[in-house]
Design a protein around this motif. Structure first.
Motif, PDB file in Angstrom:
ATOM      1  N   LEU A  61       0.816  -1.098   0.000  1.00 35.11           N
ATOM      2  CA  LEU A  61       0.130  -0.115   0.189  1.00 35.11           C
ATOM      3  C   LEU A  61       0.803   1.247   0.096  1.00 35.11           C
ATOM      4  O   LEU A  61       0.788   2.175  -0.679  1.00 35.11           O
ATOM      5  N   GLN A  62       1.872   1.326   0.869  1.00 33.79           N
ATOM      6  CA  GLN A  62       2.560   2.437   0.796  1.00 33.79           C
ATOM      7  C   GLN A  62       3.288   2.560  -0.558  1.00 33.79           C
ATOM      8  O   GLN A  62       3.638   3.875  -1.033  1.00 33.79           O
ATOM      9  N   SER A  63       3.914   1.665  -1.043  1.00 37.73           N
ATOM     10  CA  SER A  63       4.602   1.850  -2.577  1.00 37.73           C
ATOM     11  C   SER A  63       3.571   2.206  -3.498  1.00 37.73           C
ATOM     12  O   SER A  63       4.060   3.111  -4.296  1.00 37.73           O
ATOM     13  N   MET A  64       2.208   1.635  -3.196  1.00 35.23           N
ATOM     14  CA  MET A  64       1.346   2.346  -4.293  1.00 35.23           C
ATOM     15  C   MET A  64       1.026   3.737  -4.101  1.00 35.23           C
ATOM     16  O   MET A  64       0.907   4.565  -5.105  1.00 35.23           O
ATOM     17  N   PHE A  65       0.896   4.214  -2.827  1.00 33.74           N
ATOM     18  CA  PHE A  65       0.474   5.645  -2.577  1.00 33.74           C
ATOM     19  C   PHE A  65       1.566   6.438  -3.055  1.00 33.74           C
ATOM     20  O   PHE A  65       1.302   7.743  -3.306  1.00 33.74           O
ATOM     21  N   ASP A  66       3.081   6.009  -2.891  1.00 33.50           N
ATOM     22  CA  ASP A  66       3.972   6.801  -3.347  1.00 33.50           C
ATOM     23  C   ASP A  66       4.364   6.819  -4.727  1.00 33.50           C
ATOM     24  O   ASP A  66       5.530   7.342  -5.080  1.00 33.50           O
ATOM     25  N   PHE A  67       3.559   5.974  -5.708  1.00 30.45           N
ATOM     26  CA  PHE A  67       3.809   5.559  -7.094  1.00 30.45           C
ATOM     27  C   PHE A  67       5.269   5.245  -7.246  1.00 30.45           C
ATOM     28  O   PHE A  67       5.802   5.555  -8.319  1.00 30.45           O
ATOM     29  N   ASN A  68       5.796   4.428  -6.438  1.00 32.48           N
ATOM     30  CA  ASN A  68       7.055   3.682  -6.313  1.00 32.48           C
ATOM     31  C   ASN A  68       6.804   2.310  -7.018  1.00 32.48           C
ATOM     32  O   ASN A  68       7.039   1.527  -6.287  1.00 32.48           O
ATOM     33  N   THR A  69       6.564   2.476  -8.232  1.00 35.11           N
ATOM     34  CA  THR A  69       6.299   0.948  -8.886  1.00 35.11           C
ATOM     35  C   THR A  69       7.445   0.133  -8.780  1.00 35.11           C
ATOM     36  O   THR A  69       7.219  -1.083  -8.701  1.00 35.11           O
ATOM     37  N   PRO A  70       8.527   0.320  -9.167  1.00 35.98           N
ATOM     38  CA  PRO A  70       9.469  -0.626  -8.988  1.00 35.98           C
ATOM     39  C   PRO A  70       9.735  -1.219  -7.666  1.00 35.98           C
ATOM     40  O   PRO A  70       9.805  -2.465  -7.441  1.00 35.98           O
ATOM     41  N   ARG A  71       9.380  -0.399  -6.639  1.00 37.43           N
ATOM     42  CA  ARG A  71       9.310  -1.212  -5.302  1.00 37.43           C
ATOM     43  C   ARG A  71       8.065  -1.809  -5.083  1.00 37.43           C
ATOM     44  O   ARG A  71       8.093  -2.833  -4.397  1.00 37.43           O
ATOM     45  N   LEU A  72       7.202  -1.530  -5.598  1.00 33.42           N
ATOM     46  CA  LEU A  72       5.737  -2.243  -5.574  1.00 33.42           C
ATOM     47  C   LEU A  72       5.855  -3.541  -6.186  1.00 33.42           C
ATOM     48  O   LEU A  72       5.561  -4.497  -5.693  1.00 33.42           O
ATOM     49  N   PHE A  73       6.645  -3.826  -7.461  1.00 28.75           N
ATOM     50  CA  PHE A  73       6.678  -5.027  -8.024  1.00 28.75           C
ATOM     51  C   PHE A  73       7.865  -5.818  -7.184  1.00 28.75           C
ATOM     52  O   PHE A  73       7.817  -6.929  -7.263  1.00 28.75           O
ATOM     53  N   ALA A  74       8.791  -5.153  -6.685  1.00 28.59           N
ATOM     54  CA  ALA A  74       9.696  -5.699  -5.796  1.00 28.59           C
ATOM     55  C   ALA A  74       8.976  -6.591  -4.648  1.00 28.59           C
ATOM     56  O   ALA A  74       9.555  -7.732  -4.414  1.00 28.59           O
ATOM     57  N   THR A  75       8.287  -5.701  -4.105  1.00 33.28           N
ATOM     58  CA  THR A  75       7.419  -6.275  -2.997  1.00 33.28           C
ATOM     59  C   THR A  75       6.565  -7.458  -3.303  1.00 33.28           C
ATOM     60  O   THR A  75       6.413  -8.606  -2.446  1.00 33.28           O
ATOM     61  N   ILE A  76       6.036  -7.469  -4.601  1.00 31.57           N
ATOM     62  CA  ILE A  76       5.041  -8.286  -5.029  1.00 31.57           C
ATOM     63  C   ILE A  76       5.944  -9.785  -5.176  1.00 31.57           C
ATOM     64  O   ILE A  76       5.544 -10.723  -4.885  1.00 31.57           O
ATOM     65  N   LEU A  77       7.093  -9.531  -5.719  1.00 29.09           N
ATOM     66  CA  LEU A  77       8.127 -10.703  -5.919  1.00 29.09           C
ATOM     67  C   LEU A  77       8.502 -11.278  -4.569  1.00 29.09           C
ATOM     68  O   LEU A  77       8.497 -12.445  -4.462  1.00 29.09           O
ATOM     69  N   THR A  78       8.741 -10.393  -3.632  1.00 29.13           N
ATOM     70  CA  THR A  78       8.805 -10.874  -2.281  1.00 29.13           C
ATOM     71  C   THR A  78       8.003 -11.755  -1.711  1.00 29.13           C
ATOM     72  O   THR A  78       8.073 -12.805  -1.260  1.00 29.13           O
ATOM     73  N   ALA A  79       6.730 -11.340  -1.706  1.00 25.98           N
ATOM     74  CA  ALA A  79       5.365 -12.146  -1.625  1.00 25.98           C
ATOM     75  C   ALA A  79       5.344 -13.234  -2.117  1.00 25.98           C
ATOM     76  O   ALA A  79       5.305 -14.869  -1.627  1.00 25.98           O
ATOM     77  N   SER A  80       5.778 -13.542  -3.562  1.00 20.90           N
ATOM     78  CA  SER A  80       5.888 -14.659  -4.388  1.00 20.90           C
ATOM     79  C   SER A  80       6.768 -15.695  -3.863  1.00 20.90           C
ATOM     80  O   SER A  80       6.534 -16.808  -3.887  1.00 20.90           O
ATOM     81  N   VAL A  81       7.993 -15.132  -3.458  1.00 20.54           N
ATOM     82  CA  VAL A  81       9.154 -15.598  -3.286  1.00 20.54           C
ATOM     83  C   VAL A  81       8.801 -16.670  -1.841  1.00 20.54           C
ATOM     84  O   VAL A  81       8.958 -17.628  -1.632  1.00 20.54           O
ATOM     85  N   ILE A  82       7.872 -15.951  -0.960  1.00 22.77           N
ATOM     86  CA  ILE A  82       7.728 -16.540   0.621  1.00 22.77           C
ATOM     87  C   ILE A  82       6.799 -17.683   0.044  1.00 22.77           C
ATOM     88  O   ILE A  82       6.715 -18.545   0.760  1.00 22.77           O
ATOM     89  N   ALA A  83       5.889 -17.398  -0.787  1.00 17.11           N
ATOM     90  CA  ALA A  83       4.793 -18.313  -1.090  1.00 17.11           C
ATOM     91  C   ALA A  83       5.456 -19.657  -1.626  1.00 17.11           C
ATOM     92  O   ALA A  83       5.218 -20.803  -1.360  1.00 17.11           O
ATOM     93  N   ILE A  84       6.253 -19.523  -2.535  1.00 16.07           N
ATOM     94  CA  ILE A  84       7.154 -20.481  -3.280  1.00 16.07           C
ATOM     95  C   ILE A  84       7.967 -21.303  -2.380  1.00 16.07           C
ATOM     96  O   ILE A  84       8.058 -22.557  -2.319  1.00 16.07           O
ATOM     97  N   THR A  85       8.433 -20.577  -1.569  1.00 15.30           N
ATOM     98  CA  THR A  85       9.189 -21.403  -0.380  1.00 15.30           C
ATOM     99  C   THR A  85       8.414 -22.215   0.360  1.00 15.30           C
ATOM    100  O   THR A  85       9.262 -23.445   0.885  1.00 15.30           O
ATOM    101  N   GLY A  86       7.414 -21.773   0.824  1.00 11.86           N
ATOM    102  CA  GLY A  86       6.523 -22.505   1.733  1.00 11.86           C
ATOM    103  C   GLY A  86       5.972 -23.972   0.863  1.00 11.86           C
ATOM    104  O   GLY A  86       5.912 -24.813   1.326  1.00 11.86           O
ATOM    105  N   PHE A  87       5.800 -23.742  -0.309  1.00 10.44           N
ATOM    106  CA  PHE A  87       5.057 -24.823  -1.198  1.00 10.44           C
ATOM    107  C   PHE A  87       6.251 -25.814  -1.262  1.00 10.44           C
ATOM    108  O   PHE A  87       6.187 -26.868  -1.416  1.00 10.44           O
ATOM    109  N   ALA A  88       7.692 -25.302  -1.596  1.00  9.15           N
ATOM    110  CA  ALA A  88       8.869 -26.378  -1.837  1.00  9.15           C
ATOM    111  C   ALA A  88       9.090 -27.143  -0.321  1.00  9.15           C
ATOM    112  O   ALA A  88       9.199 -28.298  -0.445  1.00  9.15           O
ATOM    113  N   ILE A  89       8.787 -26.327   0.936  1.00  8.52           N
ATOM    114  CA  ILE A  89       9.097 -26.990   1.947  1.00  8.52           C
ATOM    115  C   ILE A  89       7.865 -27.907   2.094  1.00  8.52           C
ATOM    116  O   ILE A  89       8.334 -29.219   2.850  1.00  8.52           O
TER     117      ILE A  89
END
Length: 275
Positions: free
Chosen positions: A230-258
């Motif tokens: 939300l903070q990245s969206m309100f700041d129009f910091n789109t690169p950090r927004l995508f990086a945050t989405i990627l971080t969430a995806s990595v967390i989910a993929i790691t859990g799936f692998a475990i």
């Protein structure tokens, strides 16, 4: 009368460490997935460069990589509370689902009364439940855990009930002839039958619980992946927004692998063979 021996699956030898490593087919599938992802990133970069798309609309992969490198400490700090909420919600939701599934299998009246309630809860959008939970439980970690647990609950419940009942009738008849108790039947027969079903549900739940934690953070939080989105969206910091989405995806993929590794380590029999 107590049984002296369990089913053959219980006496299977412990697997060696390398048995959990991916097979050649899985390695090839992983390689093809990496190749497909690489081609997607190249095409993405070319489209952004050729059409001169501004970074505040859609960033290029290089911009996202730069945001990852630049904001890595911030992303790791935000990931800690989200992982905690998702993990606790995963434990809570799946534990309750397994207990309810056992009660459904052994008591038809309980299933007839409460299975419709479980379906009703599932049909309510989680974004509609989240504000109610925030009012009831406050603005702490509790509503995020409950939201993650609710998302995990239904898939595990449905798969567990199906697995506990997917038992070879001849085995049940044999246990009856041997005067086995319900506890012995459950521990020696039903739990082995249900294990593949349960792990299938856990692989779904472990990714969905991350979504539940993020939704909870959207409703009210001052830390976590959802808050940073939300903070990245309100700041129009789109690169950090995508990086945050990627971080969430990595967390989910790691859990799936475990969970997948645990499945291969625990299930030491052929799930295709009828129990």
């Amino acid at each position: 009368m107590s049984l002296d021996r369990s089913v053959d699956t219980a006496s299977a030898p412990l697997p060696r460490f390398w048995s959990i490593l991916p097979s050649p087919e899985a390695t090839r599938a992983l390689g093809m997935a990496v190749l497909g992802l690489s081609l997607t990133l190249v095409i993405w970069q070319l489209v952004i460069t050729l059409f001169k798309v501004p970074p505040y609309l859609v960033p290029a992969p290089t911009d996202v990589a730069g945001a990852l490198s630049r904001d890595l400490p911030l992303l790791l700090e935000a990931a800690v509370p989200t992982i905690t909420e998702a993990f606790l919600g995963f434990l809570l939701g799946n534990t309750v689902a397994l207990l309810v599934a056992v009660s459904f299998v052994y008591n038809k009246a309980v299933e007839e009364m409460f299975y419709p309630v479980a379906i009703l809860i599932k049909t309510i959008p989680i974004v509609a439940i989240a504000p109610v939970l925030k009012i009831i439980l406050g603005n702490g970690i509790e509503p995020k855990i409950v939201i993650a647990a609710l998302i995990c609950f239904f898939p595990t419940l449905v798969n567990s009930v199906r697995g506990f009942r997917a038992v070879n009738p001849q085995l049940l008849e044999l246990m009856r002839v041997l005067s086995a108790s319900k506890t012995e039947v459950f521990l020696r027969i039903r739990i082995y039958s249900a294990m593949p079903y349960i792990f299938s549900a856990l692989k779904i739940s472990v990714t969905m619980c991350v979504l539940g934690a993020i939704v909870g953070e959207w409703i009210g939080a001052n830390q976590g992946i959802g808050y940073l989105l939300l903070q990245s969206m309100f700041d129009f910091n789109t690169p950090r927004l995508f990086a945050t989405i990627l971080t969430a995806s990595v967390i989910a993929i790691t859990g799936f692998a475990i969970v997948s590794i645990l499945e291969k380590w625990i299930i030491r029999w052929d799930p295709g063979v009828a129990m």
